[in-house]
Write a protein that holds these residues in place. Structure first.
Motif, PDB file in Angstrom:
ATOM      1  N   THR A 157       0.843  -0.910  -0.265  1.00 31.07           N
ATOM      2  CA  THR A 157       0.008  -0.188   0.008  1.00 31.07           C
ATOM      3  C   THR A 157       0.693   1.053  -0.180  1.00 31.07           C
ATOM      4  O   THR A 157       0.187   2.185  -0.217  1.00 31.07           O
ATOM      5  CB  THR A 157      -0.952  -0.047   1.124  1.00 31.07           C
ATOM      6  OG1 THR A 157      -0.045  -0.269   2.280  1.00 31.07           O
ATOM      7  CG2 THR A 157      -2.029  -0.742   1.064  1.00 31.07           C
TER       8      THR A 157
ATOM      9  N   ILE B 201      -4.732  -6.227  -6.236  1.00 29.98           N
ATOM     10  CA  ILE B 201      -4.446  -5.113  -5.085  1.00 29.98           C
ATOM     11  C   ILE B 201      -3.491  -4.208  -5.869  1.00 29.98           C
ATOM     12  O   ILE B 201      -3.795  -2.882  -6.087  1.00 29.98           O
ATOM     13  CB  ILE B 201      -4.102  -5.606  -3.926  1.00 29.98           C
ATOM     14  CG1 ILE B 201      -5.187  -6.323  -3.053  1.00 29.98           C
ATOM     15  CG2 ILE B 201      -3.459  -4.235  -3.038  1.00 29.98           C
ATOM     16  CD1 ILE B 201      -4.798  -6.643  -1.613  1.00 29.98           C
TER      17      ILE B 201
ATOM     18  N   ILE C 146      -9.380  -2.618  -0.568  1.00 32.20           N
ATOM     19  CA  ILE C 146      -8.210  -3.151   0.292  1.00 32.20           C
ATOM     20  C   ILE C 146      -8.944  -4.134   1.310  1.00 32.20           C
ATOM     21  O   ILE C 146      -8.802  -5.145   1.833  1.00 32.20           O
ATOM     22  CB  ILE C 146      -7.222  -2.426   0.924  1.00 32.20           C
ATOM     23  CG1 ILE C 146      -6.220  -1.760  -0.273  1.00 32.20           C
ATOM     24  CG2 ILE C 146      -6.298  -3.076   1.829  1.00 32.20           C
ATOM     25  CD1 ILE C 146      -5.436  -0.675   0.126  1.00 32.20           C
TER      26      ILE C 146
END
Lengths: 351, 351, 351, 351, 351
Positions: free
Chosen positions: D200, D278, E209
């Motif tokens: 992330t 993701i 997420i």
């Protein structure tokens, strides 16, 4: 998205066999109706007392229609009268069971899911049956089309139903439930066809979400339909059960229907996936076309603006500014550049 | 997208066994033709009355060609004469059955799907057969190539068909149906190959939708072909049925064909998926290339326009404006900047 | 994309058993070669007349090499001499068969696909065998590496092949075919590895299409390899067939090879899918990077151009214009703004 | 991407049974070590001559450790001494075999893949075993951790290994190999977890390629692990083989480990797929955010620049230019427009 | 992402049977509690010495609750007293086992995974049981809800548990574990429903997420649930084991629950995939809308700015500049162009 409420978390830790209604309806008093018939007689008794059920004639076929399973007291009475195992009773009132069949020594227990007709949204209600000797007991969460239809059939002796056996009665109930799946499914199919027809014209985000919603409902649908095939197979395997030589052909027919439903569901899913891809592709094409045109417009004007900027400069010594037709020359040059760019873009098939 | 019309929702709740035509054609009068033959004789009687069928010679092979199943009256007559179960009759007239085979005590019931030749679009018509002793009854929704072809074959005794048994007659009908699948499928294949060849040149939204439409039709196709394998397997397992030692080799051949069709369908699907990905990738590449070039053009001119803007300002004290060759210097600087930017972009392989 | 030509649509409706060549080669005269041997003798006769085959010695092993199946006359002769069923004959000349094995009462029929060595593109030719008593007949569409190799082997008695039985001869032919699959497959694998290595450097649309083309060829490959496993399994099950105790170990080895090929194909497919995703991701990253940089350049200059525009306005009363160092102040402000923007973008890691 | 080198294309056409090393290592001289023991005695002889192996005591357990299979001469000697089939010999030296087990009349042949410890990259070396009466022969491509470990175990009699049978010795070797899979796999897992944690924050193209590379290695891994389950199952089924009542519990444990590895691999793959999605989503989000902000900045300044452009025009009659506070008014209007646009964009949540 | 720590790499090479705790908790002293009961008596002894366990009454049912398996000494004592195989002991302390059952001659070994209640994050602790004659030994990594609940049940004799057999005791422990799965799963379901409801309003990267994280946890969940079905099946097959006629109905019920959990997990996964697609589509739609609007604004102003640029040029001879209403004319033209562009864009439905 509705996955069916799960076994209540507050139930964790309670000993097995306790009767707690887990459905979405308001609990209400149970109503017990009894339809008794043989080839010669037929009568219906509405809203009877559980005790009445102890006196049923062994030579007739009885259908006990138990409405509103949310009433644990009457349910317990029924359980005691017919000697039903408390785990079965729990499965009747805990309406989150899978579609399933269970064979006990003295009875057979069958759980179906019925489409609620009291609601716009797709909701399933549990519809369970106990088949024991000459008696069929059906348990429903609320009034529903299936029991209403069966009563009419029996009253009018449609399809000679009163001359047939308990197995045929069971088949009739299962058949009406499966038929209702067909009709719901055909709604989805025609709705999908509508989307399919207008998808090339009308690309909106809602369309996409609608496709996805149908897919989710189809998934729930499949969950209740899939085990039916296996259930019918098991019913036939059982030696001296509900299915016998005389009515086997009807159950075969039912089996055939469940396979057709499964296949339609699978085909529908693949078509929905196809539509998703088409939607995404068209949507992105539309946007790309817009962006391309707009970018081309900008690209044509930016060099022209630059040229205009040049002659907007305030240098003292800029000979072109003093030419007699400098202005018109520049305008001409600008037009030429624009035309050339348009020709190039056209040739490259950019628009 | 066409999933085959589903069991009519208006049918929900009718007792099983009622004869309602559910196809898409206009109902019309049934026509019954009878072809009778043995090794020595052959005759055909067209448009006979159902009652005629009661008098058929037990020593010959008879093929009863029943056209237009949408006529419930004649269908009922047939059903009564040959003692067909009412659920079978329902499956004949309710033309939304799966491809299937059912073995009854006194007859075998077979449902196929035949490609309609009266229509540009891919449409399937139900084609069912009843095989009973020395009689084959075929039921079709309309005039079709399969029965026409069989009549020619019998008349000309092609492939010595009149000296063979009822099983071979059944095989012949199944074979012509499966052959028509082959020819339809090869159309899809060559069409897909065409798309494959021109996909790198001609990227249009329609192409994508065409690919998707073929995929949908392939899915429908597979649905009718897939059960054939199993049907042929079941026909061979049945002890004294249609398949026997003499004609088994033909049914094996047919079995082989169905497997080849299934494999071609699977391969075609994978190729269509491949084409989808290629299409999407090329389409996005094309657009990206355009956007990149256009953006580069803008990017080169924007700093130049800024410089021109600088010297367009009206400050009193701007020394460069009074330089003799200020204007030409700035033009030179601008050209230099443009060239440097182009070199940098080229080096980075941006265009 | 090539799915193998399908059964010719012009064949629909012809009775089964007619001999029509459906391959892609020009029809030509068949050539029949016979190799006969036992432990002591060995001789080869080339281009013999079909009638010669009636006189073969029962005590030797004979391999009849039939080249060019497109010759229906000689094929028919062969069929009559060895009493081959006409459906088998049809499968030999209609070269669109699946890889398959069929056990007849008096012979075994085996269909393989052989990679054509006369062509750059991947093309498969049908290679079928009939095994009957002491005779192996191989049918090929054209001259090929497999029969050439076998002749050399027999002539040089490599691997003591002349002292082994007909089963070993059959194994030898199957083995050389499977070996050629290995070598073709390893080409694809090394080609894929090459792509894998250069994919991070060189992103071109062609690369993507190449990946997709390999995948399509792999799909065709798999189609011919997949049934081999099952064929070898069936050959072993057959009681007194081609596989016996002495040569079983060789067929086991062959079985092992087919499994390895299948696994390699599966692994290759997954790797190609992986490469597709990597390609798409890198390609989009590259473009995004370009667009980002270009957009940043524009974004920095647009506010500056605006400021220049401000002071290019012709208002009478614009005090800054008359300041002594107004111009230099504004240039300074512009530089400051540009630097601040660059710092902000850097901090946000935008470039 | 490394799919394991395939059977060398140069091998196509060689008769089966020829001994050619196909691995990646430099061929070198084989080393043969023999460890002999029973409950009372233990001795190890290093680098013995093949002939020595003819004299082994029948009452002891012998483990022959054959290092460097690339030496065809010594391999042939071994094959002759122990009467090994030449196809087995070929499988030992052609190190591209699958993980497999083969039961011959007089011996059992087992092929495993061992992780090379002489290399940073994941490479597998073939590790095969022959189990024959009281002898276990292991063949390795090079010195490796497994044989080194077993020697230590035997020397120290760890786990009372010298008092157990040949089956337990076999188990020990298989167990150390499987354990090494665990440890390699846990590296991949923790590496994947690291990526998961930083994904992330740090979106780089390399991350994506790393994820893909791990997935490719996992695919290779699975290929060697998958057959283990089946091998252990077959070992147990064999009547009087390596697995017996006393050591069965150890093989069960091993079986359990292989299942755990398979499950971990499957879970890891799903997680890697998840990470891919993701990654792609975050990467596109990041870019989109940048582009959005930059576009907003441009969009705010473009209308303002237009206004400045208006008043930069040189028309004679432009009344606003002569207003006293025209300039300041326009500046005010520009500021107002900018503020309004910012407010609108904020309200629409565009930034 | 947490895949469960794998067998420690430092364990590679240790002989099987060594007791090393591999869990995540701090090792601590084991606590052994014993509950003994028959129909008439009940008593609980807390924190007893292992030696006490040698004196247990053969006529009562004993449940030994072993807490904190990280204590190898007490574990070894237990192993010796009850004659447990060292591999079983290893599986108890190496808490990375799969959910599994193993039947040994003298006992049955069962491994479950229990959800840790001491932690916010989803963590599983190993919970294993040994069932031997009249004794059930449960091993847990820490204090947990399952043993606490069972103690209460036994103390209060809820559900008449003290009058039932050891099989029912085993069932009770398994049931509470499975019930806790239900309750955890229903959390995920309702959480997913929340996301589903707000996904059309609130598109943030975090949402994506979160969806992915739930999916990862679901994958871990499934891993522990999937084998339960098989375990229950095996328990029933075993002749005279834990499941007998009296308690079979309870195990059937448990079996039913595990199937429902599996189905819910599958449905949840499909819904999460659906949500992922919806999220990505909405997110891209939002961005596209913004970009489209902004690009339209730019596109409208760029040609206007160009016109302004024209009349900002300083050519001497620009007639329009001297027209009386030239300025106002140009303003009008600009407005007209802007309006026309807006109309065109509106008509093309670009905004």
């Amino acid at each position: 998205m509705n996955l069916g409420k799960q076994k209540n978390s507050s139930k964790v830790g309670t000993p097995p066999g306790e009767l707690i209604y887990t459905g979405k309806l308001e609990p209400s008093k149970a109503i017990i109706n009894v339809v008794s018939y043989d080839q010669h007689t037929y009568n219906i008794r509405e809203n009877v007392d559980p005790d009445f059920l102890k006196t049923l004639d062994k030579n007739k076929i009885h259908w006990i229609d138990f409405e509103n399973v949310s009433d644990p007291d009457k349910l317990t009475s029924i359980g005691e009268i017919f000697n039903i195992h408390k785990l079965t009773m729990e499965d009747i009132i805990n309406v989150n069971q899978r579609t399933k069949i269970e064979f006990y020594d003295s009875y057979t227990f069958l759980v179906l899911k019925i489409i609620s007709d009291s609601n716009e949204k797709l909701e399933f209600r549990q519809f369970s049956m106990i088949i024991k000797e000459n008696i069929l007991i059906s348990f429903s969460e609320e009034k529903n089309f299936a029991t209403k239809w069966l009563k009419t059939q029996l009253e009018s002796n449609a399809g000679d139903i009163r001359n047939k056996d308990l197995g045929y009665l069971t088949f009739s109930l299962m058949d009406i439930v499966v038929d209702s799946y067909f009709s719901k499914l055909s709604n989805y199919i025609s709705y999908t066809q509508e989307i399919d027809e207008k998808i090339t014209e009308d690309i909106e985000e809602e369309l996409f979400i609608k496709i996805k919603k149908i897919k989710q409902e189809i998934l729930r649908f499949r969950r209740f339909v899939a085990p039916l095939k296996d259930i019918l197979f098991q019913m036939q395997k059982k030696e001296k059960g509900i299915v016998n030589e005389k009515n086997q052909i009807y159950f075969n027919d039912l089996y055939d229907h469940t396979i057709r439903i499964s296949e339609s569901i699978d085909l529908l899913r693949e078509n929905l996936n196809n539509l998703t891809e088409i939607y995404l592709s068209i949507a992105s094409n539309r946007l790309n076309e817009i962006m391309r045109i707009l970018t081309i417009i900008s690209t044509i004007f930016i060099p022209l603006t630059f040229i205009a900027g040049i002659y907007g400069m305030n240098f003292e010594n800029m000979p072109e500014l003093h030419w007699r037709f400098g202005y018109f020359l520049i305008l001409g040059i600008m037009a030429t550049i624009a035309v050339i760019m348009i020709i190039i873009f056209k040739k490259k098939k950019w628009f």
